[in-house]
Design an enzyme around this catalytic site. Sequence first.
Site, PDB file in Angstrom:
ATOM      1  N   SER A   1     -62.537 -13.971 -21.416  1.00  0.00           N
ATOM      2  CA  SER A   1     -63.316 -15.194 -21.309  1.00  0.00           C
ATOM      3  C   SER A   1     -63.992 -15.555 -22.628  1.00  0.00           C
ATOM      4  O   SER A   1     -63.323 -15.601 -23.645  1.00  0.00           O
ATOM      5  CB  SER A   1     -64.315 -15.027 -20.159  1.00  0.00           C
ATOM      6  OG  SER A   1     -64.647 -16.280 -19.640  1.00  0.00           O
TER       7      SER A   1
ATOM      8  N   HIS B   1     -60.538 -15.621 -12.299  1.00  0.00           N
ATOM      9  CA  HIS B   1     -61.032 -15.342 -13.649  1.00  0.00           C
ATOM     10  C   HIS B   1     -61.591 -13.920 -13.694  1.00  0.00           C
ATOM     11  O   HIS B   1     -62.710 -13.673 -13.217  1.00  0.00           O
ATOM     12  CB  HIS B   1     -62.133 -16.370 -13.930  1.00  0.00           C
ATOM     13  CG  HIS B   1     -62.655 -16.368 -15.317  1.00  0.00           C
ATOM     14  ND1 HIS B   1     -61.907 -16.773 -16.397  1.00  0.00           N
ATOM     15  CD2 HIS B   1     -63.863 -16.018 -15.802  1.00  0.00           C
ATOM     16  CE1 HIS B   1     -62.642 -16.689 -17.487  1.00  0.00           C
ATOM     17  NE2 HIS B   1     -63.835 -16.225 -17.157  1.00  0.00           N
TER      18      HIS B   1
END
Length: 432
Positions: A268, A410
């Site tokens: 990320s 994610h």
Amino acid sequence: MFAVLRRFTRPALAATAATLLLAGSSAFAQNIPAPNYDEAKVPKFELPDPLVAADGTKIATADDWRDKRRPELLDLFAREMFGKRPSVAPEKIKFEELTSDSNALGGKATRKEIRIYFDAPNQTPKADLLLYVPNDRKGPAPVFLMPNFEGNWATTDDPGVRAFEIAGHFWNAGKTPEQTRGHVKGRWSFDRIVSRGYAVATLCYEEVDLDFDDGFKNGVHPLFGERSDAGDETASIAAWAWALSRALDCLETLPEIDATKAIVAGHSRLGKTALWAGAQDERFAAVISNNSGCGGAALSRREFGETVAKINKSFPHWFCGNFKKYGADVNSLPFDQHELIALIAPRPVYVASATRDTWADPKGEFLSALGADPVYRLLGTDGFGDVKEQPKPDVSVGATIRYHLRTGGHDVTDFDWIQYLDFADETVVNKR
Ligand code: GCU
């Protein structure tokens, strides 16, 4: 749902603060359109050719790339996106072993905690590197270096890892360090990594620079010398990336580590960080971007999921001032993110996406990897192999450039780690 909430809680707070601070500034007065998730609405765009220099000359040889285009792109990314590349007197950096236990992970590994002082005479700022080295190894171990969000102790429930307060640490606000022990251990397949013969090192990025907009006053920023008023102030991603290079300096001093086989990885915002660290510091033998999205692997020009306008508004401190001007016109960017990946060439790079991680634009991440292929070829590698289309989920594809689209959200999972370990075996340890 939980993951989604967690992902937005802190950024939302940071964004609110940033919005308040920046209210009235014309660069931010624009309304941010709702994110686009419709492939049919992706605007037409043309990617800059990584093999054409700013003055229009064709980059035809590896030497042209090395001598002309690579330095030019590094300068452009620094000036227009991440901010100046810091330089700090090496004598300020010191390492101190704090703990060592040769009986970690059930006897499989030696665990060390090593303090990195970024300004040794003042003892602060500092970051503690957590390191597991396999005990069963024939020589110095190759190593994954991957920063963490919540503190070293949150990556494992190993009680030997010290948990401590990080003043201003935002991710775990309202919790004692002990309450977050092992909190994200699912992202860290330490046992698997060590069993495959790799060492693994991590540090908490907020020890380096707290993740909020304070005008670049906290963390390591004061070490970077004269402030710049040219819009290219070293921003937070660049500060975190710089610290990863300092962690590599530290790993280079350890006889049990083969620092010529150091793979920098990140998830990320820390995937964005790993890409910038790997692009600049050629000592990193390979780079892994896990779900890095906008400002990382994803192409800015696609405007799918998070956009440059949005990221600049939510996280103004991640990028330098000059980057703000591109929110309203991404096509005026003098580069796109495939060129960030190209800066890693000819070293192996892995770009990973996840099916439900649409905010990070999986297709844009894939196309970016594909867009770097001509540079990898020019430098004599097999690039992305025969890959031309985004693969179906859960298949790792490519060659020196690799890609997968994991089923799920994610995150960093065991599936991801298995691919990264195979990739490291094939491209770093047993070089192609
Ligand atoms: C937010 C942000 C992303 C970033 C992510 C993360 O979602 O918009 O750009 O990658 O946080 O770091 O978790």
